[in-house]
Scaffold this active site. Structure first.
Site, short mmCIF file in Angstrom:
data_model
loop_
_atom_site.label_atom_id
_atom_site.label_comp_id
_atom_site.label_asym_id
_atom_site.label_seq_id
_atom_site.Cartn_x
_atom_site.Cartn_y
_atom_site.Cartn_z
N ASP A 1 26.96 80.22 130.97
CA ASP A 1 27.44 80.00 132.09
C ASP A 1 28.44 78.49 132.29
O ASP A 1 28.08 77.47 131.77
CB ASP A 1 26.73 80.31 133.34
CG ASP A 1 27.66 80.70 134.51
OD1 ASP A 1 28.74 81.17 134.26
OD2 ASP A 1 27.04 80.81 135.71
N ASN B 1 31.03 91.95 134.27
CA ASN B 1 32.27 91.18 134.16
C ASN B 1 33.60 91.99 134.24
O ASN B 1 34.68 91.28 134.16
CB ASN B 1 32.21 90.23 133.04
CG ASN B 1 31.25 89.02 133.05
OD1 ASN B 1 30.51 88.72 132.35
ND2 ASN B 1 31.14 88.52 134.19
C1 IPE Z 1 26.67 85.66 133.88
O1 IPE Z 1 27.53 84.79 134.06
C2 IPE Z 1 27.18 86.62 132.75
C3 IPE Z 1 27.46 85.83 131.35
C4 IPE Z 1 27.32 84.59 131.18
C5 IPE Z 1 28.23 86.55 130.37
P1 IPE Z 1 28.60 84.95 135.45
O2 IPE Z 1 29.33 84.14 135.68
O3 IPE Z 1 29.22 86.48 135.32
O4 IPE Z 1 27.55 85.34 136.51
P2 IPE Z 1 27.67 85.17 137.98
O5 IPE Z 1 28.65 85.95 138.86
O6 IPE Z 1 27.67 83.79 138.29
O7 IPE Z 1 26.12 85.69 138.79
C1 IPE Z 2 30.89 81.98 131.47
O1 IPE Z 2 31.56 81.40 132.08
C2 IPE Z 2 31.42 83.06 130.63
C3 IPE Z 2 31.35 84.52 131.01
C4 IPE Z 2 30.95 85.13 132.02
C5 IPE Z 2 32.08 85.64 130.13
P1 IPE Z 2 32.46 81.69 133.53
O2 IPE Z 2 33.72 82.25 133.09
O3 IPE Z 2 31.56 82.69 134.39
O4 IPE Z 2 32.62 80.17 133.96
P2 IPE Z 2 32.36 80.04 135.50
O5 IPE Z 2 30.93 80.43 135.98
O6 IPE Z 2 33.43 80.64 136.50
O7 IPE Z 2 32.37 78.48 135.48
MG MG Z 3 30.06 81.93 135.72
#
Ligand code: IPE
Ligand code: IPE
Ligand code: MG
Length: 255
Positions: free
Chosen positions: A35, A83
């Site tokens: 993340d 997602n």
């Molecule tokens: C979890 O991260 C999913 C992945 C890393 C693929 P998210 O960014 O989607 O999770 P939340 O929304 O902060 O819980």
């Molecule tokens: C994780 O990074 C990747 C996926 C969930 C696909 P994020 O896109 O969630 O990055 P943040 O949490 O917004 O920084």
């Molecule tokens: Mg995230």
């Protein structure tokens, strides 16, 4: 690039103390909630897409390092079933990166004995990606150095729902007795079937939640949270997480 041999019990030149250590500290299966790509990009005034691109580079490095360390299984959360609710252009950027990654790295996986696995309902992805994945799964099926499981369109609740639906069908057909359903059977019906128990679950970016990842498998996993954003997660970070794992006293409910 071929993976360097990393013999268990060898002297790690990067370790502080010159002592014989197993770089995995006995962890057979590690999972990572990768993340923070968006925040990494934002902090550098870059578009989110570049954060995801840098995230793929971190994946490539960590897969190599985990293989060199002798980790048996690495499960990476790449795209959750939730997602899809992101803006369409971001979903499309992520799918584009996935396409590229499979195509560019499949040779290296195969050369390094990495068996690819996908957890989650990946059949719902675009048909060309499903095809690329199926080819990669087939091509690497005989490899046994490390299993790399990528979670795509994965949600633990969705995984459990699919398991329950399948068992309910068997009960209806009369091939399974409800009283005979066991914990082992459920574990074997999860997407992670055949993988070692999950030892260590890491989440980057400072969020302290599981976001629907491996809820069944994490029953007795050790949890490790770091503020480091995923694109900055490197070998030293993984070593730190493993060292912390090595210091834990796992009791599994015993004393
Ligand atoms: C979890 O991260 C999913 C992945 C890393 C693929 P998210 O960014 O989607 O999770 P939340 O929304 O902060 O819980
Ligand atoms: C994780 O990074 C990747 C996926 C969930 C696909 P994020 O896109 O969630 O990055 P943040 O949490 O917004 O920084
Ligand atoms: Mg995230």
């Amino acid at each position: 690039m071929r993976l360097a041999p990393f013999k268990k019990g060898s002297i790690d030149p990067d370790a502080d103390a010159v002592e014989a250590v197993d770089p995995t500290y006995g962890a057979r299966h590690i999972a990572i909630i990768m993340d923070g790509n968006g925040r990494w990009a934002k902090s550098k005034h870059l578009p989110r897409a570049l954060g995801h691109k840098k995230g793929v580079e971190a994946v490539r490095d960590i897969v190599r390092v985990a293989g060199e360390m002798g980790i048996e299984a690495l499960t990476l959360y790449a795209f959750s079933s939730e997602n899809w609710s992101r803006p369409a252009d971001e979903v499309s950027d992520l799918m584009g990166l996935l396409r590229q990654y499979i195509q560019s790295d499949i040779d290296e996986f195969d050369e390094n004995g990495i068996r690819l696995k996908v957890i989650g309902n990946y059949k719902a992805l675009d048909s060309d990606i499903v095809q690329l994945i199926d080819n990669a799964l087939e091509r690497t099926a005989g490899n046994d150095r490390m299993t790399l499981a990528i979670a795509l369109n994965y949600g633990a609740q969705d995984e459990m729902l699919r398991v329950v639906q399948n068992i309910a069908k068997s009960v209806k057909l009369g091939t399974v007795e409800p009283d005979q359903i066991s914990i082992d059977q459920l574990s074997g019906a999860m997407d992670t079937a055949g993988m070692p128990p999950l030892d260590l679950l890491i989440r980057t970016s400072g969020e302290l939640r599981l976001s629907n990842f491996l809820l069944w498998q994490a029953a007795y996993s050790e949890l490790y949270f770091t503020d480091t954003l995923w694109p900055d997660f490197d070998k030293e970070e993984l070593q730190r997480a493993l060292k912390s794992f090595g210091d834990r006293d796992r009791r599994f409910g015993g004393r």
